[in-house]
Every structure is written in structure tokens, then in C-alpha cells.
Write a protein that holds these residues in place. Structure first.
Motif, PDB file in Angstrom:
ATOM      1  N   ASP A  85       0.845  -1.193   0.000  1.00 30.29           N
ATOM      2  CA  ASP A  85       0.000   0.000   0.000  1.00 30.29           C
ATOM      3  C   ASP A  85       0.881   1.244   0.000  1.00 30.29           C
ATOM      4  O   ASP A  85       2.098   1.171   0.194  1.00 30.29           O
ATOM      5  N   PHE A  86       0.251   2.395  -0.215  1.00 29.05           N
ATOM      6  CA  PHE A  86       0.994   3.640  -0.389  1.00 29.05           C
ATOM      7  C   PHE A  86       1.827   3.979   0.835  1.00 29.05           C
ATOM      8  O   PHE A  86       2.967   4.433   0.728  1.00 29.05           O
ATOM      9  N   GLY A  87       1.261   3.778   2.021  1.00 27.88           N
ATOM     10  CA  GLY A  87       2.006   4.097   3.240  1.00 27.88           C
ATOM     11  C   GLY A  87       3.276   3.280   3.360  1.00 27.88           C
ATOM     12  O   GLY A  87       4.337   3.808   3.717  1.00 27.88           O
ATOM     13  N   ALA A  88       3.189   1.987   3.063  1.00 29.26           N
ATOM     14  CA  ALA A  88       4.367   1.125   3.130  1.00 29.26           C
ATOM     15  C   ALA A  88       5.364   1.476   2.032  1.00 29.26           C
ATOM     16  O   ALA A  88       6.582   1.417   2.243  1.00 29.26           O
ATOM     17  N   HIS A  89       4.865   1.857   0.844  1.00 31.95           N
ATOM     18  CA  HIS A  89       5.768   2.305  -0.231  1.00 31.95           C
ATOM     19  C   HIS A  89       6.583   3.504   0.240  1.00 31.95           C
ATOM     20  O   HIS A  89       7.812   3.557   0.082  1.00 31.95           O
ATOM     21  N   THR A  90       5.873   4.473   0.825  1.00 29.14           N
ATOM     22  CA  THR A  90       6.529   5.699   1.276  1.00 29.14           C
ATOM     23  C   THR A  90       7.558   5.408   2.356  1.00 29.14           C
ATOM     24  O   THR A  90       8.665   5.963   2.348  1.00 29.14           O
ATOM     25  N   ALA A  91       7.206   4.544   3.285  1.00 33.33           N
ATOM     26  CA  ALA A  91       8.128   4.199   4.371  1.00 33.33           C
ATOM     27  C   ALA A  91       9.400   3.568   3.818  1.00 33.33           C
ATOM     28  O   ALA A  91      10.506   3.860   4.283  1.00 33.33           O
ATOM     29  N   PHE A  92       9.259   2.712   2.817  1.00 35.52           N
ATOM     30  CA  PHE A  92      10.448   2.084   2.235  1.00 35.52           C
ATOM     31  C   PHE A  92      11.354   3.126   1.592  1.00 35.52           C
ATOM     32  O   PHE A  92      12.570   3.131   1.796  1.00 35.52           O
ATOM     33  N   VAL A  93      10.766   4.024   0.813  1.00 34.94           N
ATOM     34  CA  VAL A  93      11.562   5.040   0.124  1.00 34.94           C
ATOM     35  C   VAL A  93      12.282   5.935   1.125  1.00 34.94           C
ATOM     36  O   VAL A  93      13.469   6.257   0.958  1.00 34.94           O
ATOM     37  N   LEU A  94      11.584   6.352   2.174  1.00 30.35           N
ATOM     38  CA  LEU A  94      12.211   7.216   3.178  1.00 30.35           C
ATOM     39  C   LEU A  94      13.351   6.498   3.890  1.00 30.35           C
ATOM     40  O   LEU A  94      14.385   7.096   4.194  1.00 30.35           O
ATOM     41  N   THR A  95      13.172   5.215   4.127  1.00 34.99           N
ATOM     42  CA  THR A  95      14.208   4.448   4.816  1.00 34.99           C
ATOM     43  C   THR A  95      15.437   4.225   3.933  1.00 34.99           C
ATOM     44  O   THR A  95      16.566   4.173   4.423  1.00 34.99           O
ATOM     45  N   HIS A  96      15.218   4.137   2.629  1.00 35.98           N
ATOM     46  CA  HIS A  96      16.314   3.803   1.714  1.00 35.98           C
ATOM     47  C   HIS A  96      16.689   4.962   0.791  1.00 35.98           C
ATOM     48  O   HIS A  96      17.287   4.753  -0.265  1.00 35.98           O
ATOM     49  N   GLN A  97      16.356   6.193   1.176  1.00 37.81           N
ATOM     50  CA  GLN A  97      16.557   7.314   0.265  1.00 37.81           C
ATOM     51  C   GLN A  97      18.020   7.586  -0.046  1.00 37.81           C
ATOM     52  O   GLN A  97      18.337   8.235  -1.039  1.00 37.81           O
ATOM     53  N   ARG A  98      18.942   7.087   0.764  1.00 40.11           N
ATOM     54  CA  ARG A  98      20.365   7.250   0.479  1.00 40.11           C
ATOM     55  C   ARG A  98      20.985   5.963  -0.079  1.00 40.11           C
ATOM     56  O   ARG A  98      22.205   5.835  -0.139  1.00 40.11           O
ATOM     57  N   SER A  99      20.148   5.030  -0.465  1.00 40.34           N
ATOM     58  CA  SER A  99      20.616   3.742  -0.964  1.00 40.34           C
ATOM     59  C   SER A  99      20.210   3.555  -2.423  1.00 40.34           C
ATOM     60  O   SER A  99      19.405   4.304  -2.974  1.00 40.34           O
ATOM     61  N   ASN A 100      20.777   2.537  -3.052  1.00 42.46           N
ATOM     62  CA  ASN A 100      20.373   2.155  -4.397  1.00 42.46           C
ATOM     63  C   ASN A 100      19.222   1.151  -4.303  1.00 42.46           C
ATOM     64  O   ASN A 100      19.289   0.191  -3.533  1.00 42.46           O
ATOM     65  N   PHE A 101      18.171   1.391  -5.078  1.00 45.13           N
ATOM     66  CA  PHE A 101      17.080   0.424  -5.133  1.00 45.13           C
ATOM     67  C   PHE A 101      16.296   0.636  -6.423  1.00 45.13           C
ATOM     68  O   PHE A 101      16.367   1.697  -7.059  1.00 45.13           O
ATOM     69  N   VAL A 102      15.567  -0.398  -6.815  1.00 44.45           N
ATOM     70  CA  VAL A 102      14.651  -0.304  -7.949  1.00 44.45           C
ATOM     71  C   VAL A 102      13.294  -0.840  -7.508  1.00 44.45           C
ATOM     72  O   VAL A 102      13.205  -1.657  -6.579  1.00 44.45           O
ATOM     73  N   ALA A 103      12.247  -0.384  -8.179  1.00 42.69           N
ATOM     74  CA  ALA A 103      10.885  -0.795  -7.834  1.00 42.69           C
ATOM     75  C   ALA A 103      10.280  -1.579  -8.998  1.00 42.69           C
ATOM     76  O   ALA A 103      10.219  -1.075 -10.121  1.00 42.69           O
ATOM     77  N   VAL A 104       9.851  -2.796  -8.734  1.00 50.86           N
ATOM     78  CA  VAL A 104       9.166  -3.620  -9.730  1.00 50.86           C
ATOM     79  C   VAL A 104       7.674  -3.620  -9.399  1.00 50.86           C
ATOM     80  O   VAL A 104       7.290  -4.000  -8.280  1.00 50.86           O
ATOM     81  N   PRO A 105       6.810  -3.208 -10.310  1.00 53.26           N
ATOM     82  CA  PRO A 105       5.359  -3.181 -10.027  1.00 53.26           C
ATOM     83  C   PRO A 105       4.784  -4.597 -10.071  1.00 53.26           C
ATOM     84  O   PRO A 105       4.021  -4.953 -10.974  1.00 53.26           O
ATOM     85  N   ILE A 106       5.112  -5.387  -9.070  1.00 58.35           N
ATOM     86  CA  ILE A 106       4.792  -6.817  -9.104  1.00 58.35           C
ATOM     87  C   ILE A 106       3.291  -7.073  -9.181  1.00 58.35           C
ATOM     88  O   ILE A 106       2.837  -8.002  -9.857  1.00 58.35           O
ATOM     89  N   GLY A 107       2.488  -6.235  -8.503  1.00 55.09           N
ATOM     90  CA  GLY A 107       1.035  -6.402  -8.568  1.00 55.09           C
ATOM     91  C   GLY A 107       0.508  -6.224  -9.982  1.00 55.09           C
ATOM     92  O   GLY A 107      -0.325  -7.001 -10.455  1.00 55.09           O
ATOM     93  N   GLU A 108       0.993  -5.216 -10.689  1.00 56.00           N
ATOM     94  CA  GLU A 108       0.555  -4.977 -12.063  1.00 56.00           C
ATOM     95  C   GLU A 108       1.057  -6.079 -12.991  1.00 56.00           C
ATOM     96  O   GLU A 108       0.354  -6.487 -13.920  1.00 56.00           O
ATOM     97  N   TRP A 109       2.279  -6.555 -12.755  1.00 57.69           N
ATOM     98  CA  TRP A 109       2.801  -7.641 -13.590  1.00 57.69           C
ATOM     99  C   TRP A 109       1.948  -8.897 -13.436  1.00 57.69           C
ATOM    100  O   TRP A 109       1.664  -9.587 -14.416  1.00 57.69           O
ATOM    101  N   ILE A 110       1.533  -9.187 -12.222  1.00 61.26           N
ATOM    102  CA  ILE A 110       0.661 -10.342 -12.008  1.00 61.26           C
ATOM    103  C   ILE A 110      -0.680 -10.116 -12.691  1.00 61.26           C
ATOM    104  O   ILE A 110      -1.244 -11.022 -13.309  1.00 61.26           O
ATOM    105  N   ALA A 111      -1.184  -8.897 -12.599  1.00 60.17           N
ATOM    106  CA  ALA A 111      -2.473  -8.580 -13.214  1.00 60.17           C
ATOM    107  C   ALA A 111      -2.422  -8.664 -14.735  1.00 60.17           C
ATOM    108  O   ALA A 111      -3.456  -8.844 -15.377  1.00 60.17           O
ATOM    109  N   GLU A 112      -1.244  -8.536 -15.337  1.00 59.78           N
ATOM    110  CA  GLU A 112      -1.102  -8.575 -16.786  1.00 59.78           C
ATOM    111  C   GLU A 112      -1.017  -9.985 -17.348  1.00 59.78           C
ATOM    112  O   GLU A 112      -0.946 -10.165 -18.552  1.00 59.78           O
ATOM    113  N   LEU A 113      -1.045 -10.989 -16.481  1.00 56.70           N
ATOM    114  CA  LEU A 113      -0.994 -12.368 -16.967  1.00 56.70           C
ATOM    115  C   LEU A 113      -2.174 -12.638 -17.892  1.00 56.70           C
ATOM    116  O   LEU A 113      -3.294 -12.192 -17.641  1.00 56.70           O
TER     117      LEU A 113
END
Length: 237
Positions: A85-113
Motif C-alpha cells: 500500500d501507499f504508506g508502506a511504499h513511502t516508508a520504504f523510500v524514506l528508509t532507503h533514500q540514500r541507498s540504491n534500489f529499484v521498484a518492480v510493479p509486481i502487482g501490475e505484472w501479475i495482473a497482466e498475466l
């Protein structure tokens, strides 16, 4: 897919929906090079720990009933995390804002099956897809079996329902699935502030229209709502 099979991630002779997601995530992480790292694409190599974690997390997300359309698989050089959910997304970004990371839209990828591969996910089962006419207006009906003894009907029209139209949709759904409670969600294609409304008939007559937000419906019905995007707007005859 060939490389994923060689690494033992999938069985290429018996792929299911989970395997398709695993292959897609593997193809992504296999080409991902973190800043400061050098790697030849043609060089034969084993999977790195963070890649294995990403692939395993993708398969777990495909099996997890907590996964939603908006779920994200976050990948870092040290590990992975799935947020739903959006709150958890935001928390992750704030926690890792000085780190390298990428975001995979896994929910949408599953929905595209594609069809017949959606069984890995927890979307409701489609049980009705038809068109009826009420008061010279075509209404597209798409119904799903949700909880036991309940049918949810999405009714798409270019105009707002009146009580008579609501009753006709109710009667049609009930005749197709006798003994089930019928929940009706109106989808207005023109002139509405909100796209979706849940409709309730009052005991003494009249109709109550409650707005339903798009995110809630997407999380509940997922790729099934794509049917509405593929249909042309129904015009009043």
C-alpha cells in the motif's frame, strides 16, 4: 526462459502463472547492474544472492493473498522487500533514500498475466458477461462470484440508473444465479464525478447511490476491471 530453466528456476515444459512472473523478474534482475559495478552481459555467471532473493520474493508475492494491484517489489543490492500500500511504499523510500534500489510493479505484472494463467492470484471468478437493454439503453453486465452465495455485478451504462433499471439488472442477475445475494456496482461512462457507485434499493422504494473509489475496486477485482477499458462506451439508442 531458457536461462531461467537452466538455473532450475522453472520447468520450461510445464509453465504456470507463477513461473511467468519468476521469468519476468529474473530477466529484469539478470540485466540489472548497480552503480559502481561492472559486468559483461555476455559473461556466464551464477545468480547473485540479491537476484535469488528477488526471484523468490516474486514467486511468494504471486501466491500471497496480501498482494494487491498496487504492490511493489523493491530490490536493493542487499535484499528485497514487498510493500502492498501507499504508506508502506513511502516508508520504504524514506528508509532507503540514500541507498540504491529499484521498484518492480509486481502487482501490475501479475495482473497482466493472460487468461488461464490468472489462477495463481486471488481475483474473483467471472461468471457472467452479457448485455441487456433497459429503457432503450444498453447495459453491459460483468458479474463475479465473490464470497459464497453472493454475486457482484458491474453494470456499465452511459446514463445513471433509475429504480426501474436497477430492478431489471437485479432480476437478470438473480435469474442467472438463483439463491445468491446480488451486489450491483454501477459504472457510468459519461457525466459522473465518480466512475463507480454501489447501488442499494430501499425497502419502500427509491435508490441509494454510494461512490466507490477506484483503488478499492482495483485491489478487490484486479485485472478483471480491464474488461471495462476494452469495451466501447455504450450509447443511448
Amino acid at each position: 526462459m531458457t536461462k531461467a530453466a537452466q538455473l532450475g528456476l522453472v520447468n520450461s515444459s510445464a509453465l504456470d502463472g507463477e513461473d511467468v512472473i519468476v521469468v519476468r523478474v529474473f530477466a529484469f534482475v539478470d540485466q540489472l547492474v548497480w552503480p559502481g559495478k561492472k559486468r559483461s552481459r555476455s559473461e556466464a555467471r551464477a545468480m547473485e544472492p540479491w537476484q535469488s532473493l528477488a526471484v523468490n520474493a516474486a514467486r511468494d508475492a504471486a501466491r500471497d493473498t496480501a498482494t494487491k494491484m498496487d504492490s511493489i517489489l523493491w530490490i536493493t543490492p542487499e535484499g528485497v522487500e514487498v510493500t502492498n500500500d501507499f504508506g508502506a511504499h513511502t516508508a520504504f523510500v524514506l528508509t532507503h533514500q540514500r541507498s540504491n534500489f529499484v521498484a518492480v510493479p509486481i502487482g501490475e505484472w501479475i495482473a497482466e498475466l493472460p487468461p488461464n494463467l490468472e489462477t495463481i492470484f486471488h481475483w474473483p471468478r467471472k461468471i457472467l458477461d452479457t448485455t441487456i437493454t433497459a429503457q432503450d439503453t444498453e447495459i453491459a453486465l460483468l458479474a463475479f462470484s465473490t464470497i459464497p452465495q453472493q454475486v457482484t455485478v458491474f453494470a456499465t451504462s452511459s446514463t445513471a440508473f433509475n429504480e426501474a433499471t436497477y430492478q431489471k439488472v437485479q432480476q437478470h442477475a438473480s435469474s442467472q444465479h438463483p439463491g445468491s445475494a446480488v451486489r450491483i456496482i454501477e459504472h457510468q461512462t459519461k457525466g459522473a464525478q465518480s466512475r463507480w457507485f454501489e447501488l442499494y434499493g430501499l425497502p419502500d422504494g427509491g435508490l441509494v447511490r454510494r461512490p466507490v473509489d477506484d483503488i478499492s475496486l482495483r485491489n478487490e477485482y484486479g485485472p478483471q476491471l480491464k474488461h471495462f477499458g476494452q469495451r466501447p462506451d455504450r450509447e443511448t439508442k
